[in-house]
Design a protein around this motif. Structure first.
Motif, short mmCIF file in Angstrom:
data_model
loop_
_atom_site.label_atom_id
_atom_site.label_comp_id
_atom_site.label_asym_id
_atom_site.label_seq_id
_atom_site.Cartn_x
_atom_site.Cartn_y
_atom_site.Cartn_z
N LYS A 147 0.82 -1.21 0.00
CA LYS A 147 0.00 0.00 0.00
C LYS A 147 0.86 1.26 0.00
O LYS A 147 0.47 2.29 -0.53
CB LYS A 147 -0.92 0.00 1.21
N GLY A 148 2.02 1.19 0.63
CA GLY A 148 2.88 2.35 0.71
C GLY A 148 4.14 2.03 1.49
O GLY A 148 4.32 0.92 2.01
N LEU A 149 5.04 2.99 1.56
CA LEU A 149 6.33 2.78 2.21
C LEU A 149 6.17 2.47 3.70
O LEU A 149 6.85 1.60 4.24
CB LEU A 149 7.19 4.02 2.01
N LYS A 150 5.27 3.19 4.36
CA LYS A 150 5.06 2.96 5.80
C LYS A 150 4.59 1.54 6.06
O LYS A 150 5.08 0.86 6.97
CB LYS A 150 4.04 3.97 6.34
N SER A 151 3.66 1.08 5.25
CA SER A 151 3.13 -0.27 5.39
C SER A 151 4.23 -1.31 5.15
O SER A 151 4.33 -2.31 5.88
CB SER A 151 1.97 -0.48 4.41
N PHE A 152 5.06 -1.06 4.14
CA PHE A 152 6.14 -2.01 3.82
C PHE A 152 7.13 -2.12 4.97
O PHE A 152 7.54 -3.23 5.34
CB PHE A 152 6.86 -1.56 2.55
N PRO A 157 10.49 -4.81 9.14
CA PRO A 157 11.23 -3.82 9.94
C PRO A 157 12.74 -3.88 9.77
O PRO A 157 13.43 -2.91 10.09
CB PRO A 157 10.82 -4.15 11.38
N GLN A 158 13.28 -4.99 9.28
CA GLN A 158 14.74 -5.13 9.11
C GLN A 158 15.21 -4.65 7.74
O GLN A 158 16.37 -4.87 7.37
CB GLN A 158 15.16 -6.59 9.33
#
Length: 223
Positions: A147-152, A157-158
């Motif tokens: 959906k977007g960079l934040k979601s990815f 997280p690594q």
């Protein structure tokens, strides 16, 4: 060509027609008695060896000789998060990324992605299928969208980020998930979002296009 996909691979006999026939008989000029390898997408780890026993005007018949389990895949798993760019640019390097052994590509709409570009997964899959037959790889590269960079980043997280920084990618670096920006790089807002991720660059003074960067970084990590 290392092998050819065919839905009837594993049967005692199989016939090829159409484009596969043209390629094997007209282009590669195989003749009676030649041995060729086939795989079935439903059982891709098994390599089936066939002998060419008949060449007709529009089809060729093969007879099964033997089968064996032969897996060919990268030693390391690499997942690339790639901010969306023009499909034509992706297609130029997709077969090379497949040959390197990239496991998965997730396409992300970033701030500087042109929203009219939509990844064409069906076309990408055809490119990967042809590439597998040429390089011998036996697992299928996966494609996904986020959906977007934040979601990815929340899901991975690594993730390590390719961007402008002082840290240079070392040959022994251990990566599982890599993030590559689109043309123009990341926006200031995105850089703020990525401030807690490990960031690296390649040892070059040149500014790389997105597709050049993804190919260069994947090569250094996987080879």
């Amino acid at each position: 060509m290392i092998y050819l996909f065919h839905r009837d691979a594993s049967q005692k006999t199989l016939q090829i027609r159409g484009e596969d026939y043209k390629y094997l008989i007209k282009v590669r000029r195989h003749s009676i008695g030649d041995e060729l390898a086939f795989r079935n997408k439903e059982n891709i780890q098994t390599l089936f060896h066939y002998k060419l026993i008949e060449i007709a005007p529009r089809y060729a018949t093969f007879e099964l000789l033997r089968s064996e389990i032969v897996e060919v895949k990268a030693k390391q798993t690499l997942h690339i998060g790639w901010c969306v760019i023009d499909n034509k640019s992706i297609e130029k390097v997709l077969a090379s990324l497949n040959e390197l052994g990239v496991k998965k590509i997730t396409f992300i709409y970033c701030d500087r992605s042109q929203k009219n570009f939509k990844p064409d997964f069906k076309r990408f899959e055809r490119i990967i299928e042809a590439s597998n037959q040429q390089c011998g790889r036996t697992d299928i590269m996966e494609f996904n969208t986020s959906k977007g960079l934040k979601s990815f980043i929340l899901q991975h997280p690594q993730t390590k980020v390719f961007d402008f920084t002082e840290k240079i990618l070392a040959c022994e670096s251990d990566f599982e998930t890599l993030l590559i920006g689109c043309e123009g790089g990341f926006s200031q807002q995105e850089r703020e979002l990525l401030k807690n991720q490990e960031v690296f660059r390649l040892d070059t003074p040149m500014v790389l296009r997105s597709e050049s960067a993804v190919l260069a970084v994947a090569s250094k990590i996987l080879l």
